[in-house]
Design an enzyme around this catalytic site. Structure first.
Site, short mmCIF file in Angstrom:
data_model
loop_
_atom_site.label_atom_id
_atom_site.label_comp_id
_atom_site.label_asym_id
_atom_site.label_seq_id
_atom_site.Cartn_x
_atom_site.Cartn_y
_atom_site.Cartn_z
N HIS A 36 70.54 51.68 12.75
CA HIS A 36 71.81 51.72 13.47
C HIS A 36 71.55 51.99 14.96
O HIS A 36 70.90 52.97 15.31
CB HIS A 36 72.66 52.84 12.87
CG HIS A 36 74.07 52.90 13.35
ND1 HIS A 36 75.09 52.17 12.79
CD2 HIS A 36 74.64 53.63 14.34
CE1 HIS A 36 76.23 52.46 13.40
NE2 HIS A 36 75.99 53.34 14.35
N MET A 57 80.30 50.27 21.15
CA MET A 57 81.41 51.10 21.65
C MET A 57 81.60 50.75 23.11
O MET A 57 81.26 51.53 24.01
CB MET A 57 81.06 52.58 21.44
CG MET A 57 81.15 52.98 19.97
SD MET A 57 80.21 54.48 19.61
CE MET A 57 78.61 53.74 19.32
C1 DX5 Z 1 78.66 58.33 17.53
C2 DX5 Z 1 77.75 57.28 16.95
C3 DX5 Z 1 76.99 57.69 15.76
C4 DX5 Z 1 76.12 58.91 15.94
C5 DX5 Z 1 76.16 59.65 14.65
O1 DX5 Z 1 79.55 57.74 18.42
O2 DX5 Z 1 78.47 56.12 16.60
O3 DX5 Z 1 76.25 56.61 15.21
O4 DX5 Z 1 74.78 58.63 16.25
O5 DX5 Z 1 75.45 60.83 14.82
P1 DX5 Z 1 75.53 62.00 13.76
O6 DX5 Z 1 75.03 61.49 12.46
O7 DX5 Z 1 74.65 63.04 14.37
O8 DX5 Z 1 76.97 62.43 13.70
ZN ZN Z 2 77.38 54.51 15.44
#
Ligand code: DX5
Ligand code: ZN
Length: 213
Positions: free
Chosen positions: A31, A66
């Protein structure tokens, strides 16, 4: 359930070995969070970074955009090696056109919802996408606390999928760890994203296995 470790929490100064470790640890996807400092209050990486990851990774790259105006970035990220591109419902009024564009490239398309956005807003798109990504934190940063009312959204998406005989996968992202993975799985999740939980552990393989329950 597929596990997609989020590189956001990886050690960027040693990214090649971080990738190797999650691949050896049994991850299914990688990811990558693309943030533009506009749609979300953080900036991350662009197509050049994705291209560099692609050179060293053997797993498919799961891109989470995003960004405002995602339309501009579909072809550059496709060229960089994305296998999945997910865009945000809130980022553009032209979701249908952009999803069609991603599908026409022959890769998987996804739509993501911020915690405050209802699944109803995807009604006319669900038959066209491969993934619905439910954000269980407000997008922008790793290491935030899981927002538990998003489980209701996941259950509803699972119900709609069954009722309408659709085949999209449900992905959940944000605050995922070994304590909530089981409940997410029973609610209907197919892909678990986890960043800080995996990369802050001493043993990535063990962390990935603990998410599968
Ligand atoms: C946040 C991201 C996530 C983030 C999740 O905006 O989309 O993918 O890396 O991180 P954790 O697992 O630490 O919440
Ligand atoms: Zn993410």
């Amino acid at each position: 359930m597929l596990i997609s470790p989020s590189l956001l929490s990886a050690d960027f100064s040693d990214i090649k070995s971080e990738i190797k470790k999650i691949e050896l640890g049994g991850a299914d996807l990688i990811h990558i969070d693309i943030m533009d400092g506009h749609f979300v209050p953080n900036l991350t990486v662009g197509p050049d970074f994705v291209r560099a990851v692609k050179k060293t990774a053997s797993l498919p790259l799961d891109l989470h955009l995003m960004v405002t105006d995602p339309e501009k970035w579909i072809v550059p990220f496709y060229d960089a090696g994305a296998s999945y591109i997910t865009i945000h419902q809130e980022a553009t009024p032209h979701l249908d056109r952009i999803i069609e564009k991603i599908n026409s490239l022959g890769i998987k398309s996804g739509l993501s919802l911020c915690p405050a956005t209802a699944e109803k807003s995807l009604e006319y798109l669900l038959e066209k996408v491969d993934i619905v990504l439910v954000m269980s934190v407000n997008p922008g940063f790793g290491g935030q606390k899981f927002i538990s009312n998003q489980i209701k959204k996941i259950r509803r998406l699972d119900e709609i999928r069954k009722k309408s005989r659709l085949s999209y996968m449900i992905e959940v992202d944000g605050g995922v760890n070994c304590s909530n993975a089981g409940e997410l799985n029973s609610a209907g999740v197919d892909i678990l994203v986890a960043g800080s939980f995996i990369f802050s552990s001493d043993d990535y393989k063990e962390a990935i296995e603990s998410l599968r329950g």
